[in-house]
Motif scaffolding. Structure first.
Motif, mmCIF file in Angstrom:
data_model
loop_
_atom_site.group_PDB
_atom_site.id
_atom_site.type_symbol
_atom_site.label_atom_id
_atom_site.label_comp_id
_atom_site.label_asym_id
_atom_site.label_seq_id
_atom_site.Cartn_x
_atom_site.Cartn_y
_atom_site.Cartn_z
ATOM 1 N N PHE A 1 -13.657 -1.003 10.568
ATOM 2 C CA PHE A 1 -12.786 -1.678 9.603
ATOM 3 C C PHE A 1 -11.598 -0.749 9.445
ATOM 4 O O PHE A 1 -11.745 0.379 9.009
ATOM 5 N N GLU A 2 -10.413 -1.208 9.862
ATOM 6 C CA GLU A 2 -9.291 -0.282 9.905
ATOM 7 C C GLU A 2 -8.074 -0.818 9.174
ATOM 8 O O GLU A 2 -7.889 -2.029 9.043
ATOM 9 N N CYS A 3 -7.254 0.108 8.731
ATOM 10 C CA CYS A 3 -6.011 -0.238 8.060
ATOM 11 C C CYS A 3 -4.998 -0.660 9.114
ATOM 12 O O CYS A 3 -4.699 0.094 10.036
ATOM 13 N N TRP A 4 -4.479 -1.877 8.963
ATOM 14 C CA TRP A 4 -3.479 -2.389 9.900
ATOM 15 C C TRP A 4 -2.067 -2.207 9.387
ATOM 16 O O TRP A 4 -1.131 -2.105 10.172
ATOM 17 N N ALA A 5 -1.887 -2.213 8.073
ATOM 18 C CA ALA A 5 -0.532 -2.098 7.516
ATOM 19 C C ALA A 5 -0.626 -1.583 6.083
ATOM 20 O O ALA A 5 -1.634 -1.786 5.404
ATOM 21 N N GLU A 6 0.450 -0.962 5.648
ATOM 22 C CA GLU A 6 0.485 -0.411 4.288
ATOM 23 C C GLU A 6 0.732 -1.479 3.228
ATOM 24 O O GLU A 6 0.518 -1.229 2.041
ATOM 25 N N SER A 7 1.175 -2.679 3.655
ATOM 26 C CA SER A 7 1.469 -3.741 2.695
ATOM 27 C C SER A 7 1.404 -5.097 3.385
ATOM 28 O O SER A 7 1.406 -5.177 4.629
ATOM 29 N N VAL A 8 1.382 -6.156 2.590
ATOM 30 C CA VAL A 8 1.397 -7.512 3.135
ATOM 31 C C VAL A 8 2.674 -7.731 3.943
ATOM 32 O O VAL A 8 2.644 -8.259 5.062
ATOM 33 N N GLY A 9 3.817 -7.307 3.397
ATOM 34 C CA GLY A 9 5.087 -7.459 4.109
ATOM 35 C C GLY A 9 5.093 -6.745 5.442
ATOM 36 O O GLY A 9 5.570 -7.287 6.447
ATOM 37 N N ASP B 1 -11.805 -14.053 12.386
ATOM 38 C CA ASP B 1 -12.195 -12.937 11.533
ATOM 39 C C ASP B 1 -11.259 -12.792 10.338
ATOM 40 O O ASP B 1 -10.033 -12.740 10.510
ATOM 41 N N PRO B 2 -11.817 -12.694 9.137
ATOM 42 C CA PRO B 2 -10.958 -12.531 7.959
ATOM 43 C C PRO B 2 -10.305 -11.155 7.945
ATOM 44 O O PRO B 2 -10.809 -10.194 8.537
ATOM 45 N N PHE B 3 -9.175 -11.075 7.270
ATOM 46 C CA PHE B 3 -8.565 -9.776 6.992
ATOM 47 C C PHE B 3 -8.239 -9.717 5.517
ATOM 48 O O PHE B 3 -8.185 -10.745 4.835
ATOM 49 N N PHE B 4 -8.066 -8.506 4.994
ATOM 50 C CA PHE B 4 -8.109 -8.285 3.562
ATOM 51 C C PHE B 4 -6.973 -7.402 3.064
ATOM 52 O O PHE B 4 -6.476 -6.554 3.798
ATOM 53 N N VAL B 5 -6.653 -7.590 1.790
ATOM 54 C CA VAL B 5 -5.735 -6.700 1.088
ATOM 55 C C VAL B 5 -6.576 -5.837 0.161
ATOM 56 O O VAL B 5 -7.414 -6.350 -0.603
ATOM 57 N N ASN B 6 -6.340 -4.537 0.225
ATOM 58 C CA ASN B 6 -6.973 -3.614 -0.703
ATOM 59 C C ASN B 6 -6.303 -3.823 -2.060
ATOM 60 O O ASN B 6 -5.090 -3.646 -2.188
ATOM 61 N N ARG B 7 -7.066 -4.213 -3.068
ATOM 62 C CA ARG B 7 -6.498 -4.532 -4.381
ATOM 63 C C ARG B 7 -5.939 -3.309 -5.099
ATOM 64 O O ARG B 7 -5.116 -3.446 -5.992
ATOM 65 N N VAL B 8 -6.354 -2.122 -4.702
ATOM 66 C CA VAL B 8 -5.882 -0.904 -5.358
ATOM 67 C C VAL B 8 -4.492 -0.510 -4.864
ATOM 68 O O VAL B 8 -3.587 -0.246 -5.650
ATOM 69 N N GLY C 1 -3.980 -13.506 -6.861
ATOM 70 C CA GLY C 1 -3.928 -12.660 -5.685
ATOM 71 C C GLY C 1 -3.031 -11.474 -5.919
ATOM 72 O O GLY C 1 -2.346 -11.391 -6.946
ATOM 73 N N PRO C 2 -3.024 -10.545 -4.983
ATOM 74 C CA PRO C 2 -2.121 -9.396 -5.087
ATOM 75 C C PRO C 2 -0.667 -9.863 -5.191
ATOM 76 O O PRO C 2 -0.282 -10.892 -4.622
ATOM 77 N N GLY C 3 0.125 -9.118 -5.906
ATOM 78 C CA GLY C 3 1.513 -9.482 -6.168
ATOM 79 C C GLY C 3 2.318 -9.792 -4.923
ATOM 80 O O GLY C 3 3.099 -10.751 -4.901
ATOM 81 N N GLU C 4 2.155 -9.008 -3.878
ATOM 82 C CA GLU C 4 2.947 -9.232 -2.669
ATOM 83 C C GLU C 4 2.534 -10.532 -1.962
ATOM 84 O O GLU C 4 3.367 -11.217 -1.394
ATOM 85 N N TYR C 5 1.262 -10.878 -2.033
ATOM 86 C CA TYR C 5 0.815 -12.166 -1.485
ATOM 87 C C TYR C 5 1.452 -13.305 -2.274
ATOM 88 O O TYR C 5 1.966 -14.263 -1.684
#
Length: 169
Positions: free
Chosen positions: A126-134, A99-106, A41-45
């Motif tokens: 489909f909208e951006c909710w946050a700039e990072s997982v944290g 509903d699933p939510f996602f991390v943009n891998r880029v 998974g993404p590093g922050e996850y």
């Protein structure tokens, strides 16, 4: 990188859920354990899993290390869906309601489908909710944005817990 503030809040919430039976039955902020070999998974996850191995924050669920690999089918492209996903670009972090939510891998940003009453894969929003997982955890799982992404009523049990710890009004 998961901020010290998020780390502290997770600890605070872990203690707070024990204060009322309803909170402890409906929510979970387990301590970190050893991650299974090959957890991806993404590093922050992955960093979050090192603090809390999956969480249930009321209507917001972040998948634990044992479950997350099985849930990546949500990122598969669905024929006819208005929003094109794909596992190369998107990582399914968890669910809000159903509903699933996602991390943009880029870039690590967190995205979701805000429509209520529309099956998520049929939604064209489909909208951006946050700039990072944290940031997502801080603002939407443990903060004022919780009701925005969940549509929860004022008397929602998680919202009451957030008010109790001073994270919501």
């Amino acid at each position: 990188m998961i901020s010290p503030e998020v780390r502290q809040l997770l600890s605070t919430v872990r203690e707070a859920v024990q204060l009322e039976p309803e909170w402890s039955m409906m929510n979970s902020v387990p301590a970190a354990g050893r991650l299974p070999v090959g957890t991806e998974g993404p590093g922050e996850y992955l960093e979050l899993l090192g603090i809390a191995n999956g969480c249930i924050f009321g209507r917001v669920v972040i998948f634990d290390a044992k479950t997350v690999a099985k849930m990546q089918f949500y990122a598969d492209e669905t024929e006819g869906a208005p929003v094109r996903l794909g596992r190369d670009n998107w990582f399914c972090l968890g669910k809000v309601n159903d509903d699933p939510f996602f991390v943009n891998r880029v870039n690590g940003s967190v995205w979701g489908f805000p429509d209520r009453g529309v099956i998520w894969w049929q939604s064209d929003v489909f909208e951006c909710w946050a700039e990072s997982v944290g940031d997502f955890v801080l603002d939407f799982a443990l903060g004022r944005g919780y009701r925005h992404v969940t549509g929860a009523p004022e008397d929602d049990q998680w919202w009451r817990l957030l008010r109790h710890i001073g994270r919501a009004e």
